[in-house]
Design an enzyme around this catalytic site. Sequence first.
Site, PDB file in Angstrom:
ATOM      1  N   GLU A  90       5.992  20.588  46.852  1.00 44.50           N
ATOM      2  CA  GLU A  90       6.854  20.347  45.688  1.00 44.50           C
ATOM      3  C   GLU A  90       7.748  19.124  45.874  1.00 44.50           C
ATOM      4  O   GLU A  90       8.066  18.440  44.900  1.00 44.50           O
ATOM      5  CB  GLU A  90       7.669  21.592  45.356  1.00 44.50           C
ATOM      6  CG  GLU A  90       6.832  22.832  45.046  1.00 44.50           C
ATOM      7  CD  GLU A  90       5.770  22.654  43.962  1.00 44.50           C
ATOM      8  OE1 GLU A  90       5.945  21.804  43.063  1.00 44.50           O
ATOM      9  OE2 GLU A  90       4.751  23.370  44.015  1.00 44.50           O
ATOM     10  N   HIS A  93       5.916  16.191  44.614  1.00 44.79           N
ATOM     11  CA  HIS A  93       6.051  16.074  43.152  1.00 44.79           C
ATOM     12  C   HIS A  93       7.407  15.459  42.792  1.00 44.79           C
ATOM     13  O   HIS A  93       7.479  14.602  41.907  1.00 44.79           O
ATOM     14  CB  HIS A  93       5.919  17.435  42.473  1.00 44.79           C
ATOM     15  CG  HIS A  93       4.546  18.013  42.516  1.00 44.79           C
ATOM     16  ND1 HIS A  93       3.391  17.294  42.288  1.00 44.79           N
ATOM     17  CD2 HIS A  93       4.138  19.285  42.747  1.00 44.79           C
ATOM     18  CE1 HIS A  93       2.345  18.089  42.380  1.00 44.79           C
ATOM     19  NE2 HIS A  93       2.769  19.310  42.671  1.00 44.79           N
TER      20      HIS A  93
END
Length: 187
Positions: A90, A93
């Site tokens: 994550e 991202h």
Amino acid sequence: MENNPSQNPRPGSMTVEECNDCIRRSLRNPMVKFLRKHLEKAGCGVGDNFIKAYDCDGNITGGYVPGEGIVVCSNRLILQDEVNQVIIHELIHAYDQCRAANLNWSDWAHQACSEIRAGNLSGDCHFKRELLRGHKKLRGHGQECVRRRAMLSLMGNPNCSKDTAKDAIEAVWDLCYNDTAPFDRAP
């Protein structure tokens, strides 16, 4: 994502409190520290509340929510290593969001690119993890895994068909698979 008890917790999964402890330990992980440092260098500092544990609905283990941070799904995780892996994935991202002024998460090609990068750079597709998932292919397992996991992520959105996901991944594959920033090469 809501902070509601899930309808389908993974057997033996963590409580939100246990997961928050794991998140605190993850912040000492060298890869997590590296990515946080590069997020700050790119102008996107990661504060103490950027990564939070929740009980999540569905089979997801975590997610990045632009403008809010990272969600780690405590009821889908058992081990510290799993929490580390979700956070690293994550954070990639988040890094993509930070460095690309025009990243549009509702554009399938943009989302495919970030999923390809996260799958390739986070360690999601290392041979050991693939073996534990029951995938025993020796040659080419890495790229195959990255493609498969990017497809699953895109198709997790009910508005994205299998064909749309496949087309988006193919359209950006070479560029995004070979983009290793902020690393010099894929770890």
